[in-house]
Write an enzyme that holds these catalytic residues in place. Structure first.
Site, short mmCIF file in Angstrom:
data_model
loop_
_atom_site.label_atom_id
_atom_site.label_comp_id
_atom_site.label_asym_id
_atom_site.label_seq_id
_atom_site.Cartn_x
_atom_site.Cartn_y
_atom_site.Cartn_z
N CYS A 119 0.86 -1.17 0.00
CA CYS A 119 0.00 0.00 0.00
C CYS A 119 0.90 1.23 0.00
O CYS A 119 2.13 1.11 0.15
CB CYS A 119 -0.93 -0.03 1.21
SG CYS A 119 -2.33 1.13 1.07
N CYS A 121 -0.19 4.30 1.77
CA CYS A 121 -0.64 5.32 2.73
C CYS A 121 0.44 5.73 3.72
O CYS A 121 0.53 6.91 4.08
CB CYS A 121 -1.88 4.84 3.47
SG CYS A 121 -1.67 3.32 4.41
N CYS A 129 -3.95 6.08 -0.05
CA CYS A 129 -3.42 4.79 -0.51
C CYS A 129 -3.09 4.78 -1.99
O CYS A 129 -2.78 3.71 -2.54
CB CYS A 129 -4.43 3.69 -0.20
SG CYS A 129 -4.86 3.56 1.55
N LYS A 194 -12.27 -4.61 2.03
CA LYS A 194 -11.73 -3.71 3.05
C LYS A 194 -12.69 -2.55 3.22
O LYS A 194 -12.90 -1.75 2.30
CB LYS A 194 -10.34 -3.21 2.64
CG LYS A 194 -9.67 -2.31 3.67
CD LYS A 194 -8.27 -1.94 3.20
CE LYS A 194 -7.56 -1.03 4.19
NZ LYS A 194 -6.20 -0.66 3.73
N ARG A 204 -3.43 3.83 12.17
CA ARG A 204 -3.04 5.06 11.50
C ARG A 204 -2.07 5.87 12.36
O ARG A 204 -1.18 6.56 11.83
CB ARG A 204 -4.28 5.88 11.14
CG ARG A 204 -5.11 5.20 10.06
CD ARG A 204 -6.36 5.96 9.68
NE ARG A 204 -7.13 5.22 8.67
CZ ARG A 204 -8.28 5.62 8.17
NH1 ARG A 204 -8.82 6.76 8.59
NH2 ARG A 204 -8.90 4.89 7.26
N GLU A 232 -16.65 -7.42 -5.10
CA GLU A 232 -15.22 -7.12 -4.95
C GLU A 232 -14.40 -8.40 -4.94
O GLU A 232 -13.38 -8.51 -5.62
CB GLU A 232 -14.98 -6.33 -3.66
CG GLU A 232 -15.44 -4.88 -3.69
CD GLU A 232 -14.42 -3.96 -4.35
OE1 GLU A 232 -13.36 -4.45 -4.80
OE2 GLU A 232 -14.70 -2.75 -4.43
N LYS A 247 -11.43 -7.30 6.00
CA LYS A 247 -10.91 -6.36 6.98
C LYS A 247 -11.94 -5.26 7.21
O LYS A 247 -12.38 -4.64 6.25
CB LYS A 247 -9.60 -5.75 6.46
CG LYS A 247 -8.97 -4.73 7.39
CD LYS A 247 -7.69 -4.14 6.80
CE LYS A 247 -7.07 -3.12 7.75
NZ LYS A 247 -5.84 -2.51 7.20
N SER A 273 -6.52 -3.11 14.42
CA SER A 273 -5.96 -2.39 15.56
C SER A 273 -7.01 -1.93 16.55
O SER A 273 -6.84 -2.06 17.77
CB SER A 273 -5.15 -1.19 15.07
OG SER A 273 -5.96 -0.28 14.33
N TYR A 312 -2.91 -8.89 16.11
CA TYR A 312 -1.90 -8.39 17.05
C TYR A 312 -1.89 -9.21 18.33
O TYR A 312 -0.96 -9.10 19.14
CB TYR A 312 -2.18 -6.92 17.37
CG TYR A 312 -2.22 -6.05 16.14
CD1 TYR A 312 -1.06 -5.55 15.57
CD2 TYR A 312 -3.44 -5.75 15.51
CE1 TYR A 312 -1.09 -4.77 14.42
CE2 TYR A 312 -3.49 -4.97 14.37
CZ TYR A 312 -2.32 -4.49 13.82
OH TYR A 312 -2.35 -3.72 12.68
#
Length: 326
Positions: A119, A121, A129, A194, A204, A232, A247, A273, A312
């Protein structure tokens, strides 16, 4: 005499419950995200993501040692460069931070499966992005840069390319670029579905990628839509994706199930996150049992149809699962 089914017969104790369990979590299910940045001697906790850190390259080895020791088979690398520009040139630089980290990880652990997030971003000064032209994200010009990025990551030794940009046609463009560069055996894990989610805030902060204008709703999906997710994903399957991603994971288990039932490709859930940080915050307050909640959430994603889970929580969950299986 009453006649009814006695379902509790198969829940009498831990042994029978384990024997009857339909879905099983394992460290082998996890992909562990790592944030690498330039510099030396840096291990810095991300404030909004307790126990998740930025690592400079010279500090990455000990973390990889722990990942391998816990039986986690795969990592995905996110880079945080010192310098950003309008076209995200550090994303495809031969000595970009992710390219260096890929080489480092593969030299240290050749069998560790290293994925590269593809990506722009975190590499662009505007935080989007793709390539911005006249205030808009230009789809096809963005594809050109994303292909260069994917090829540079494959050259560095990435085992799998994981494009997360949500530009139309990104799978077919990257597949063609990889094939032409001689990397026809490098698979693509497509962030096929996404959503423009509020759960991305801590990430972010971690990569300093908040858009400097507007938002990402012209290329990320509306959270209200599910049939669009199938369109998609179908496009990415037709374009040559090898694995599909949903996601976020927690609020979109219905989408995970629909992709699992509709397509014959493996499905990955990204336990993002914000989902992670909510659990951590509640656990720190003593409001929940972190271990039980995490394993329940991850089991839910597995039950919904995710063969793999990018999370995570991977290290903690792997420790807890090993303890349970002793």
């Amino acid at each position: 005499m009453l006649s009814f089914n006695r379902h509790r017969r198969l829940r009498q104790n831990g042994t029978i419950r384990r024997m009857m369990r339909e879905n099983h979590l394992s460290p082998a299910d996890f992909i562990y995200p790592l944030f690498v940045l330039e510099g030396e001697g840096i291990i810095k906790e991300i404030p909004s993501m307790p126990k998740v850190f930025h690592y400079s390259l010279d500090q990455l080895g000990a973390e990889l040692d722990e990942v391998v020791e816990l039986g986690i088979p795969s990592i995905i690398l996110f880079g945080v460069p010192n310098d950003k520009d309008a076209c995200g040139s550090e994303a495809y630089a031969e000595n970009g931070i992710v390219q260096q980290a890929i080489r480092f990880a593969k030299e240290r652990y050749p069998d560790l499966y290293v994925m590269a997030d593809t990506c722009l971003c975190q590499y662009t000064d505007h935080g989007h992005c793709g390539i911005v032209e006249n205030g808009h994200i230009h789809n096809d010009h963005s594809l050109e840069v994303l292909v260069k990025t994917a090829v540079s990551q494959a050259k560095a030794g990435a085992d799998m390319i994981a494009p997360s940009n949500m530009m139309d046609g990104f799978v077919t463009a990257i597949r063609q670029g990889l094939d032409e560069a001689g990397f026809e055996d490098v698979p693509i894990l497509s962030y096929a579905v996404k959503y423009a989610s509020a759960f991305y805030g801590p990430f972010r902060e971690a990569v300093d990628s908040t858009p400097q204008f507007g938002d990402r709703r012209t290329y990320q999906m509306d959270p209200a839509n599910s049939r669009e997710a199938l369109r998609e994903a179908a496009s990415d399957v037709a374009e040559g994706a090898d694995v599909l991603m949903v996601k976020p994971g927690l609020a979109y288990m219905d989408i995970i199930r629909q992709l699992h039932d509709r397509f014959d490709l493996p499905v990955t859930a990204y336990n993002v996150s914000g989902e992670y940080s909510m659990v951590k915050a509640a656990a720190e307050q003593g409001w929940i049992n972190e271990r039980r909640v995490v394993l329940e959430l991850l089991t839910g994603m597995k039950r919904a149809g995710a063969e793999l889970i990018l999370t995570y929580h991977a290290k903690d969950a792997s420790r807890w699962l090993k303890e349970e299986n002793k």
